[in-house]
Design a protein around this motif. Sequence first.
Motif, PDB file in Angstrom:
ATOM      1  N   LEU A  19      30.109  29.054 -16.618  1.00 42.52           N
ATOM      2  CA  LEU A  19      28.899  29.879 -16.537  1.00 42.52           C
ATOM      3  C   LEU A  19      27.720  29.085 -17.064  1.00 42.52           C
ATOM      4  O   LEU A  19      27.832  28.377 -18.066  1.00 42.52           O
ATOM      5  CB  LEU A  19      29.063  31.159 -17.366  1.00 42.52           C
ATOM      6  CG  LEU A  19      27.846  32.089 -17.438  1.00 42.52           C
ATOM      7  CD1 LEU A  19      27.538  32.693 -16.065  1.00 42.52           C
ATOM      8  CD2 LEU A  19      28.066  33.187 -18.474  1.00 42.52           C
ATOM      9  N   THR A  20      26.580  29.187 -16.376  1.00 40.44           N
ATOM     10  CA  THR A  20      25.324  28.623 -16.871  1.00 40.44           C
ATOM     11  C   THR A  20      24.375  29.774 -17.158  1.00 40.44           C
ATOM     12  O   THR A  20      24.194  30.672 -16.328  1.00 40.44           O
ATOM     13  CB  THR A  20      24.691  27.672 -15.840  1.00 40.44           C
ATOM     14  OG1 THR A  20      25.483  26.484 -15.755  1.00 40.44           O
ATOM     15  CG2 THR A  20      23.281  27.285 -16.256  1.00 40.44           C
ATOM     16  N   LEU A  21      23.774  29.741 -18.336  1.00 40.77           N
ATOM     17  CA  LEU A  21      22.803  30.754 -18.728  1.00 40.77           C
ATOM     18  C   LEU A  21      21.406  30.149 -18.639  1.00 40.77           C
ATOM     19  O   LEU A  21      21.119  29.118 -19.252  1.00 40.77           O
ATOM     20  CB  LEU A  21      23.083  31.235 -20.153  1.00 40.77           C
ATOM     21  CG  LEU A  21      24.434  31.936 -20.353  1.00 40.77           C
ATOM     22  CD1 LEU A  21      24.617  32.325 -21.812  1.00 40.77           C
ATOM     23  CD2 LEU A  21      24.552  33.158 -19.452  1.00 40.77           C
ATOM     24  N   ALA A  22      20.543  30.794 -17.853  1.00 37.85           N
ATOM     25  CA  ALA A  22      19.171  30.325 -17.647  1.00 37.85           C
ATOM     26  C   ALA A  22      18.212  31.259 -18.379  1.00 37.85           C
ATOM     27  O   ALA A  22      18.392  32.479 -18.369  1.00 37.85           O
ATOM     28  CB  ALA A  22      18.837  30.284 -16.164  1.00 37.85           C
ATOM     29  N   PRO A  23      17.155  30.718 -19.003  1.00 38.16           N
ATOM     30  CA  PRO A  23      16.296  31.545 -19.841  1.00 38.16           C
ATOM     31  C   PRO A  23      15.200  32.312 -19.121  1.00 38.16           C
ATOM     32  O   PRO A  23      14.563  33.170 -19.711  1.00 38.16           O
ATOM     33  CB  PRO A  23      15.688  30.516 -20.797  1.00 38.16           C
ATOM     34  CG  PRO A  23      15.609  29.270 -19.980  1.00 38.16           C
ATOM     35  CD  PRO A  23      16.835  29.285 -19.107  1.00 38.16           C
ATOM     36  N   SER A  24      14.939  31.993 -17.843  1.00 35.44           N
ATOM     37  CA  SER A  24      13.811  32.627 -17.159  1.00 35.44           C
ATOM     38  C   SER A  24      14.092  32.740 -15.673  1.00 35.44           C
ATOM     39  O   SER A  24      15.007  32.101 -15.133  1.00 35.44           O
ATOM     40  CB  SER A  24      12.531  31.806 -17.370  1.00 35.44           C
ATOM     41  OG  SER A  24      12.650  30.534 -16.736  1.00 35.44           O
ATOM     42  N   SER A  25      13.274  33.537 -14.988  1.00 42.33           N
ATOM     43  CA  SER A  25      13.432  33.692 -13.543  1.00 42.33           C
ATOM     44  C   SER A  25      13.144  32.389 -12.817  1.00 42.33           C
ATOM     45  O   SER A  25      13.787  32.059 -11.813  1.00 42.33           O
ATOM     46  CB  SER A  25      12.517  34.801 -13.034  1.00 42.33           C
ATOM     47  OG  SER A  25      11.154  34.538 -13.353  1.00 42.33           O
ATOM     48  N   THR A  26      12.183  31.617 -13.310  1.00 42.09           N
ATOM     49  CA  THR A  26      11.870  30.324 -12.694  1.00 42.09           C
ATOM     50  C   THR A  26      13.053  29.372 -12.804  1.00 42.09           C
ATOM     51  O   THR A  26      13.423  28.694 -11.838  1.00 42.09           O
ATOM     52  CB  THR A  26      10.635  29.703 -13.358  1.00 42.09           C
ATOM     53  OG1 THR A  26       9.510  30.559 -13.175  1.00 42.09           O
ATOM     54  CG2 THR A  26      10.333  28.335 -12.759  1.00 42.09           C
ATOM     55  N   ALA A  27      13.661  29.316 -13.994  1.00 46.77           N
ATOM     56  CA  ALA A  27      14.824  28.452 -14.185  1.00 46.77           C
ATOM     57  C   ALA A  27      15.976  28.896 -13.292  1.00 46.77           C
ATOM     58  O   ALA A  27      16.677  28.063 -12.699  1.00 46.77           O
ATOM     59  CB  ALA A  27      15.252  28.458 -15.653  1.00 46.77           C
ATOM     60  N   MET A  28      16.172  30.208 -13.160  1.00 48.85           N
ATOM     61  CA  MET A  28      17.223  30.715 -12.278  1.00 48.85           C
ATOM     62  C   MET A  28      16.994  30.245 -10.842  1.00 48.85           C
ATOM     63  O   MET A  28      17.920  29.781 -10.166  1.00 48.85           O
ATOM     64  CB  MET A  28      17.243  32.241 -12.319  1.00 48.85           C
ATOM     65  CG  MET A  28      17.864  32.845 -13.552  1.00 48.85           C
ATOM     66  SD  MET A  28      19.672  32.843 -13.539  1.00 48.85           S
ATOM     67  CE  MET A  28      20.009  34.173 -12.372  1.00 48.85           C
ATOM     68  N   SER A  29      15.756  30.338 -10.380  1.00 53.68           N
ATOM     69  CA  SER A  29      15.429  29.930  -9.012  1.00 53.68           C
ATOM     70  C   SER A  29      15.678  28.436  -8.814  1.00 53.68           C
ATOM     71  O   SER A  29      16.218  28.015  -7.785  1.00 53.68           O
ATOM     72  CB  SER A  29      13.972  30.258  -8.692  1.00 53.68           C
ATOM     73  OG  SER A  29      13.750  31.655  -8.715  1.00 53.68           O
ATOM     74  N   ASP A  30      15.273  27.629  -9.802  1.00 57.82           N
ATOM     75  CA  ASP A  30      15.486  26.186  -9.702  1.00 57.82           C
ATOM     76  C   ASP A  30      16.976  25.859  -9.592  1.00 57.82           C
ATOM     77  O   ASP A  30      17.383  25.001  -8.787  1.00 57.82           O
ATOM     78  CB  ASP A  30      14.905  25.477 -10.935  1.00 57.82           C
ATOM     79  CG  ASP A  30      13.385  25.435 -10.923  1.00 57.82           C
ATOM     80  OD1 ASP A  30      12.786  25.624  -9.843  1.00 57.82           O
ATOM     81  OD2 ASP A  30      12.788  25.219 -12.004  1.00 57.82           O
ATOM     82  N   LEU A  31      17.795  26.525 -10.401  1.00 56.24           N
ATOM     83  CA  LEU A  31      19.228  26.236 -10.410  1.00 56.24           C
ATOM     84  C   LEU A  31      19.907  26.754  -9.143  1.00 56.24           C
ATOM     85  O   LEU A  31      20.825  26.116  -8.623  1.00 56.24           O
ATOM     86  CB  LEU A  31      19.868  26.853 -11.651  1.00 56.24           C
ATOM     87  CG  LEU A  31      19.408  26.232 -12.977  1.00 56.24           C
ATOM     88  CD1 LEU A  31      19.947  27.031 -14.166  1.00 56.24           C
ATOM     89  CD2 LEU A  31      19.832  24.774 -13.089  1.00 56.24           C
ATOM     90  N   GLN A  32      19.458  27.890  -8.644  1.00 50.67           N
ATOM     91  CA  GLN A  32      19.997  28.394  -7.382  1.00 50.67           C
ATOM     92  C   GLN A  32      19.642  27.456  -6.230  1.00 50.67           C
ATOM     93  O   GLN A  32      20.452  27.249  -5.319  1.00 50.67           O
ATOM     94  CB  GLN A  32      19.467  29.802  -7.111  1.00 50.67           C
ATOM     95  CG  GLN A  32      20.063  30.864  -8.021  1.00 50.67           C
ATOM     96  CD  GLN A  32      19.335  32.181  -7.951  1.00 50.67           C
ATOM     97  OE1 GLN A  32      18.186  32.251  -7.498  1.00 50.67           O
ATOM     98  NE2 GLN A  32      19.975  33.252  -8.404  1.00 50.67           N
TER      99      GLN A  32
END
Length: 393
Positions: free
Chosen positions: A148-161
């Motif tokens: 599991l990777t935990l991302a701190p923000s919506s922007t970080a989530m989008s980058d990782l996706q």
Amino acid sequence: MLNLRVAIVSESFLPTVNGVTNSVRKVLDYLSAHGHQAIVICPAAGAPSTYGGFRVHSVPALAYRQFPVGLPNPQVHRLLSGFQPDVVHAAAPFMLGAQAIASANRLGIPTVAIFQTDVAGYARRNHLGPATKLAWRIVRWIHDGAQLTLAPSSTAMSDLQEIGLTRLQRWGRGVDLTMYHPAKKLSWATVKLRKRLAPQGEVVVGYVGRIAPEKQVERLRALHGLTGVRVVIVGDGPAVPSVTRALAGIPVTWLGKLSGEDLATAYAACDVFVHTGTEETFGQTIQEAHSAGLPVVAPRSGGPIDLVDHGTNGFLYEPDNEDQLRAYVEALTIDRELRTRMGEAGRRAVLGKSWDGVCTQLLHHYDATIAAFSADTAHSLVLKTQRGEKLPR
């Protein structure tokens, strides 16, 4: 929630103070207070041998731009094998974290990786060009190994996706709601500091953070010529000379690096908080400023997008528009009622974000990851049995 054994492998730890170190410390404090067991594995840079009653193990490191970078070492595998954790927590994994994730996979231990570095922003600022794709491939390679990777923000989530990661969840950061509190404005220490910072009753505009190129503190030059305004900067770092030159002619007070009550007093002595960096995956100082009851002006980029409700508890300016930054700060400096209203809204926005609550969420992520990993392992053993393969002893 049963007591857990957690191995925290962090690319940064004390005495280095930054967002990674601070969040790791808060997690360790929580684990200690709730009866869990833990160890810390970090780069060798003068770290204490224990923290919160937990052993801290240092591994060889090299210095890069004033930061220790942990190097892969057989000791990591031995430590994980000896401690036998229920889960490995890889904080901002790079070389050390990548090795820990690989070792955990060999040992049959689930891993949770915490993403905290804006790779894309760093690459853009340093004009890396083609190296950007390589940097993201490395990020994917490291985090692909974690359950599991935990991302701190919506922007970080989008980058990782965007780079193809799928095992993702949001996990923000907590804030000390007692330490950073609007009531501190009335304390003797705050009144004394305000007299020093604003002897004529000027409006105090503050910045808190590391003074480094990626923080882009030079943007505060946009405030040149604003009447009745004093700037206070809390922090230290390699970019102090360039920031000093950029802010020539602006009344600036440098308070240096502060922590604890001194830092809380500095927040309380401010009227407006300005965030300048565009490469923040979260923006912890924004939460601290909001907790202290300050309106925030920050770039519409990265983590601040989730933390600043434009027009409600602060303003978001376009990253390359310093005129907009100036206009928003000016609006707040001339309108006390607006400052008060936005400051109160900021405080309300963080009331549900105590570190205790945020760390409780983290343990739920641990539990879910452990359960999913156990289920996957059991399924894999069933398949091997059906195929007649030898099972591990």
